[in-house]
Scaffold this motif. Sequence first.
Motif, short mmCIF file in Angstrom:
data_model
loop_
_atom_site.label_atom_id
_atom_site.label_comp_id
_atom_site.label_asym_id
_atom_site.label_seq_id
_atom_site.Cartn_x
_atom_site.Cartn_y
_atom_site.Cartn_z
N VAL A 82 5.72 9.70 3.14
CA VAL A 82 6.02 8.62 2.23
C VAL A 82 6.11 8.77 0.89
O VAL A 82 6.96 8.32 0.12
CB VAL A 82 5.15 7.67 2.83
N ASP A 134 2.45 5.45 -1.55
CA ASP A 134 2.42 6.64 -0.75
C ASP A 134 1.74 6.17 0.62
O ASP A 134 2.05 7.17 1.46
CB ASP A 134 2.28 7.90 -1.34
N GLN A 135 1.21 5.17 0.52
CA GLN A 135 0.29 5.01 1.90
C GLN A 135 -0.51 5.97 2.14
O GLN A 135 -1.15 6.09 3.34
CB GLN A 135 1.05 4.57 2.95
N ASP A 173 9.35 10.51 0.00
CA ASP A 173 10.50 9.66 -0.21
C ASP A 173 10.37 8.81 -1.46
O ASP A 173 11.30 8.43 -1.93
CB ASP A 173 10.38 8.96 1.15
N GLN A 216 0.08 8.96 2.89
CA GLN A 216 0.97 9.82 3.59
C GLN A 216 1.97 10.72 2.79
O GLN A 216 2.77 10.30 2.22
CB GLN A 216 1.72 8.98 4.61
#
Length: 427
Positions: free
Chosen positions: A89, A83-84, A92, A86
């Motif tokens: 992200v 998910d970084q 998604d 974020q």
Amino acid sequence: MSSIIRSLLLACAVGAAGSALAPSQVLAQSVSCPVKIGGVLSLTGSMGAVGKNIANSAQLAVQHINAGGGVKGCQVQLVLRDDQGQPNVGVDAAKFLVEVERVAALTAAISSGVTIPVLTSVAVPSKIPQIACCSSAPILTTMAQEGKTGGFFFRTFPTVKNLAYPPAKIAAERGWKRIAMIYVNTDYGTSLVKDFTRATEAFGGKVVKTVGFNENQASYRAEVASALAEKPDAMFLVAFPQDGATIAREWISLGGTQNLILNNALRSPDFVKAVGEKYLAKAFGTDNASAAGPSVNVFKEAFEAEFKASAAGPGIYNIYDAVMVLGLAMNIAPDLSGTSIRDAIRKSHVAGGEAVSTGPAEFKKALALIAKGAPIKYFGATGPVEFDANGDVSGPALAWRVEGSNLVIDRSFSTEDMQKLFKQIDG
């Protein structure tokens, strides 16, 4: 991408052909193998150093589930996405796991700022259970109370008070009365500021300055200078390792005190190495985890043997329990629909059940009990994992410090100790 992370994206090896099915495994004929669990974790970004060890621990849980018999006769596959750190992200990634990979459940995420949108945008609408390893924001409890989670959210990490009250008590014992806070500007960070301030005032101290910051900046000198202007005698740093190291170095270089309080995410060898152990000799931190016990020791030894790395660090124990609980619940549930798994999760730890613990042998024991219809009571890497009506757990805490290059546990707070501390502060 490391070999460990690549391995998380691959299916686990299937069991030997021709193995006899236990009674609890006869439903395998109606289950599509392998059974998939989705993982949304931070492997890069400011939490990447923490997330990689958490991902390793999740994979270890899958290995133990598979070695202990799998789920309804099938092997389990962990399908991991980054998910970084974020929210967009993470959402998604969760949609991909649910809609494309068709995972039966999610373990997501590290940050409350990612966990909440994944929950509201993906897990609840899709009726997929979500167990978070590390999200402690109190808003998640409120959402459950208001019926906004549909009962699909659980977390193996106690609420943020467990991370706010013990450091306030220890700071008071050390005589640190004027404390500044530099904190990540998320639900987690702002909640920790609120609860730590309350606890500090209850012990006669004062939070003289709070300075929020946004992640992934090259420098935080402005934030550090703002906190230093109040001339505090200690600083509570609430950050993840990458940004935390930058802030700590700038704090020290600008003449800040080395009386540092560190949040649980900084319980990381990478943070110690980046700052320098000699500058952390006076520092302490706290975390949510059992300091000792058979179930803890089995997990710790298995993790360190598998990855040749220390099991010390935030979320490592909690994610193992999250995945193990999902494995148990999937075997207890009559089918692998999200609703059935959700309803079975609390049955992994019931009053009067027979105790089962960590590791493959204990998972195999649990499957035998489940096959007979006998109740079980899971004691995990963090101790007893018992969810309340909101999907929350309570539990012990610990204090840690830096000794040389090592992270050492030097104090523990039992569940009873925490209950007394809560009463002392909250009344």
